[in-house]
Design an enzyme around this catalytic site. Structure first.
Site, PDB file in Angstrom:
ATOM      1  N   HIS A 273      76.253 -23.490   9.539  1.00 58.81           N
ATOM      2  CA  HIS A 273      74.882 -23.984   9.431  1.00 58.81           C
ATOM      3  C   HIS A 273      74.692 -24.538   8.014  1.00 58.81           C
ATOM      4  O   HIS A 273      75.360 -24.124   7.073  1.00 58.81           O
ATOM      5  CB  HIS A 273      73.932 -22.803   9.677  1.00 58.81           C
ATOM      6  CG  HIS A 273      72.481 -23.156   9.778  1.00 58.81           C
ATOM      7  ND1 HIS A 273      71.694 -23.412   8.676  1.00 58.81           N
ATOM      8  CD2 HIS A 273      71.660 -23.258  10.857  1.00 58.81           C
ATOM      9  CE1 HIS A 273      70.460 -23.664   9.066  1.00 58.81           C
ATOM     10  NE2 HIS A 273      70.401 -23.583  10.384  1.00 58.81           N
TER      11      HIS A 273
ATOM     12  N   ASP B 282      77.766 -14.686   7.767  1.00 58.62           N
ATOM     13  CA  ASP B 282      76.444 -15.092   8.227  1.00 58.62           C
ATOM     14  C   ASP B 282      76.281 -14.603   9.659  1.00 58.62           C
ATOM     15  O   ASP B 282      76.887 -15.153  10.585  1.00 58.62           O
ATOM     16  CB  ASP B 282      76.317 -16.616   8.141  1.00 58.62           C
ATOM     17  CG  ASP B 282      75.002 -17.148   8.712  1.00 58.62           C
ATOM     18  OD1 ASP B 282      74.159 -16.334   9.156  1.00 58.62           O
ATOM     19  OD2 ASP B 282      74.833 -18.377   8.727  1.00 58.62           O
TER      20      ASP B 282
ATOM     21  N   GLN C 216      73.288 -15.634  14.021  1.00 57.71           N
ATOM     22  CA  GLN C 216      73.417 -15.878  15.455  1.00 57.71           C
ATOM     23  C   GLN C 216      74.162 -14.768  16.186  1.00 57.71           C
ATOM     24  O   GLN C 216      74.325 -14.832  17.400  1.00 57.71           O
ATOM     25  CB  GLN C 216      74.136 -17.212  15.686  1.00 57.71           C
ATOM     26  CG  GLN C 216      73.363 -18.425  15.236  1.00 57.71           C
ATOM     27  CD  GLN C 216      72.083 -18.643  16.019  1.00 57.71           C
ATOM     28  OE1 GLN C 216      71.990 -18.289  17.193  1.00 57.71           O
ATOM     29  NE2 GLN C 216      71.081 -19.228  15.377  1.00 57.71           N
TER      30      GLN C 216
ATOM     31  N   LYS D  94      65.668 -13.918  14.657  1.00 54.44           N
ATOM     32  CA  LYS D  94      66.736 -14.170  15.628  1.00 54.44           C
ATOM     33  C   LYS D  94      67.009 -12.956  16.501  1.00 54.44           C
ATOM     34  O   LYS D  94      67.762 -13.046  17.472  1.00 54.44           O
ATOM     35  CB  LYS D  94      68.035 -14.542  14.901  1.00 54.44           C
ATOM     36  CG  LYS D  94      67.931 -15.694  13.922  1.00 54.44           C
ATOM     37  CD  LYS D  94      67.780 -17.045  14.580  1.00 54.44           C
ATOM     38  CE  LYS D  94      67.926 -18.151  13.540  1.00 54.44           C
ATOM     39  NZ  LYS D  94      67.856 -19.491  14.112  1.00 54.44           N
TER      40      LYS D  94
ATOM     41  N   CYS E 168      70.798 -28.350  12.432  1.00 57.25           N
ATOM     42  CA  CYS E 168      71.161 -28.017  11.042  1.00 57.25           C
ATOM     43  C   CYS E 168      72.645 -27.685  10.937  1.00 57.25           C
ATOM     44  O   CYS E 168      73.045 -26.772  10.201  1.00 57.25           O
ATOM     45  CB  CYS E 168      70.313 -26.862  10.512  1.00 57.25           C
ATOM     46  SG  CYS E 168      68.554 -27.247  10.389  1.00 57.25           S
TER      47      CYS E 168
END
Length: 594
Positions: A310, A387, A390, A413, A551
């Site tokens: 991202h 990260d 997600q 999220k 993004c």
């Protein structure tokens, strides 16, 4: 010891019920089990239902399902219908022997078996199964007799009785409740339709059609339990934290720090000192780039990212590299969208200071081999940031198993409010990082000549943080853990396979991202259709998807496109949602060959 909670329930099926309304006892809940209030509500429904009566709605079981009869073995059997099928590794509710307190439950009249509503938590055993497992924690006793065993009831006189049925008290002992986390993947049938009723925003129409939310990679919707927790915070606890001696400050501080502990548990971090609250994954990455990166990355050093990232995991490292004269290197992916590990390892060397990678691609859904990539980086002396924005809503996360040095995610999220997220950082790393921002809360002492800073995590939480939404994050974590992350992963895998098959039946449709290991993302393009036109057409059908570059422009350009249509899944999605998506796409002119 925790004071027992007493509530009275009819001892035989009767319309008598507990009075409606809110209770005053806290609903901090049991580890992995329903809290006292919910068990009581379910118990009341269980014992007050009449034969043939439909179930009241708790947002956990559809009233239209068949009623459940008490089986001779003590288990539950839907009358006249076969046992429900298993979903993934989730098995139907097993037969539970009548043991302990439930052995004293009143028997159904001959020829008229008591019908009970399907009081099943999402992914959890039914009420009787829960009570059986709790053992001594829940005891059936006569009112006014403490927790003594009930005396044998005398035989009722022949003929109809005009007296109200005697009452039994259920004493709930939260202090004795065993840890039942993880049972949801072994017992109970996951019911996405029932879960969906916990999300008020999903019970509406858009353009005259029922809303189908397939934009979960952008943000997830919020269950009633989170919304109500926010309301309760603002009505009863709102105060700044840590800095006052009054009652509301203590309540607010306790709620905030309880959310930190829940976040620690959710990530399996070793200590709450390793959990820093931030606005989200983007702020978390920027904090690390500023506080750790500017101290540890020098001219000629290297930072490794992947093609899957991202923008939030690219831009801060570009800025750092430009500022200090470092080099940004990028690990490639194959034609399915999976990282080529051999090429990734070739990028690692003595100048590698940091590897920053996504655990799940927001654009393709690729699940990366994050643990293996972390181990490779550590062999070369580099630190690793993962990260998890997600990942947290789709799968269990264990930062100790990953062995990453940093992990970031956004609350919105994972069914929590916007504006809140967390950074995990290994304690040994955080304690050598300077603060990123200065202000209140992060100081130990200030003079005009010198400031002494608090240890982590307070050092990185300058000013008044997003207290209420941190509390909301804690409530969201409670919610998904009650269902079970393994259960969620199994259900979404079924949806992903089903949706993939449906989309591939559309003429001219091409999936972008076909890695073997994927989470619930289904990016696609259709020949002859602009992605924004597809998004608008689906919106007209009440179906919300994302269309654009997400993004993540570098990875889309790797596949020769500037944008895709991206349906993305959550556990409240159903097969019917995916059928509606496929049918709507079939009605597009290009999909019909026009």
């Amino acid at each position: 010891m925790t004071q027992p909670l007493s509530l009275e329930l009819p001892s035989s099926p009767s319309p008598a019920a507990l009075p409606a309304g809110d209770w005053e006892e806290p609903s901090a809940g049991f580890a992995g089990a329903p809290d006292a209030r919910l068990i009581a509500q379910m118990a009341n429904a269980l014992f007050s239902a009449q034969p043939g009566q439909s179930a009241p709605s708790f947002g956990v079981a559809p009233p239209s399902l068949p009623l459940i009869e008490a089986a001779p073995t003590g288990g539950f059997v839907p009358p006249g219908v076969p046992a429900p099928p298993s979903v993934g590794n989730v098995t139907p509710v097993p037969q539970v022997p009548q043991v302990g307190p439930l052995a004293a439950a009143p028997a159904a009249p001959p020829g008229n078996p008591a019908a009970f509503p399907p009081t099943v938590l999402p992914g959890e055993p039914d009420l009787r199964g829960v009570l059986n497992q709790l053992g001594d924690v829940v005891r059936l006793v006569p009112p006014g007799h403490g927790i003594e065993p009930p005396a044998a009831a005398p035989e009722p006189p022949p003929g109809p009785s005009t007296e109200s049925p005697p009452l039994l008290a259920i004493e709930l002992r939260p202090d004795l409740v065993p840890d039942l986390r993880g049972t949801s993947s072994r017992v109970g049938v996951f019911d996405a339709h029932a879960v969906k009723r916990d999300f008020p925003i999903l019970n509406q129409q858009v353009h005259g059609k029922p809303l189908i939310w397939l934009d979960n990679a952008a943000t997830t919707q919020k269950p009633r339990q989170v919304i109500e927790r926010l309301t309760r915070y603002y009505e009863h606890e709102n105060s700044n934290i840590h800095r006052a001696a009054h009652a509301l400050a203590a309540r607010s501080t306790d709620a905030y720090e309880a959310a930190r502990e829940k976040t620690r548990r959710f990530l399996n971090a070793g200590s709450t000192e390793e959990i820093v609250f931030v606005r989200g994954a983007t702020e978390g990455i920027n904090l690390i780039a500023k506080a750790w990166g500017e101290r540890n990355v020098r001219e000629g050093d290297e930072i490794v990212v992947t093609w899957l990232e991202h923008h939030a995991n690219i831009v801060p490292w570009q800025q750092l590299a430009a500022k200090v004269g470092a080099r940004l290197r990028v690990a490639p992916v194959d034609d399915s969208g999976q990282i080529i590990l051999e090429e990734y390892e070739k990028l690692l060397g003595p100048r590698t200071r940091l590897v920053s990678l996504t655990q799940v691609s927001n654009a393709l859904g690729t699940v990366t081999p994050a643990a293996e990539m972390t181990a490779m980086a550590h062999r070369h002396g580099a630190l690793v940031l993962v990260d998890g924005a997600q990942a947290v809503s789709h799968m269990p996360v264990d930062v100790q198993a990953l062995d990453c040095d940093f992990y970031v995610f956004s609350g919105h999220k994972v069914f929590a409010p916007t504006g809140i997220g967390a950074v995990f950082g290994k304690k040994a790393v955080l304690e050598h990082m300077p603060p990123w921002q200065g202000g209140g809360n992060m100081i130990a002492d200030v003079t005009f000549e010198k400031t002494l800073f608090q240890p982590a995590p307070a050092r990185f939480e300058a000013g008044t943080g997003n207290i209420a939404d941190a509390v909301g994050l804690g409530a969201a974590i409670d919610y998904v853990e009650a269902i079970g992350m393994a259960t969620i992963a199994a259900w979404e895998h079924q949806l992903l396979e089903y949706g993939t098959q449906g989309l591939l039946s559309i003429p001219g449709l091409r999936l972008v991202g076909t890695a073997k290991e994927k989470a619930g993302v289904l990016s696609f393009v259709i020949d002859g259709c602009r992605t924004e036109d597809i998004g608008k057409a689906l919106d007209g059908e009440g179906i919300a998807v994302r269309s654009g570059h997400h993004c993540a422009q570098p990875i889309l350009r790797r596949f020769g496109v500037e944008s895709t249509v991206r349906p993305s899944l959550a556990f409240y999605n159903t097969y019917e949602d995916l059928d509606a998506l496929v049918n709507a796409l079939r009605r597009l002119p290009s999909a019909r060959g026009i």
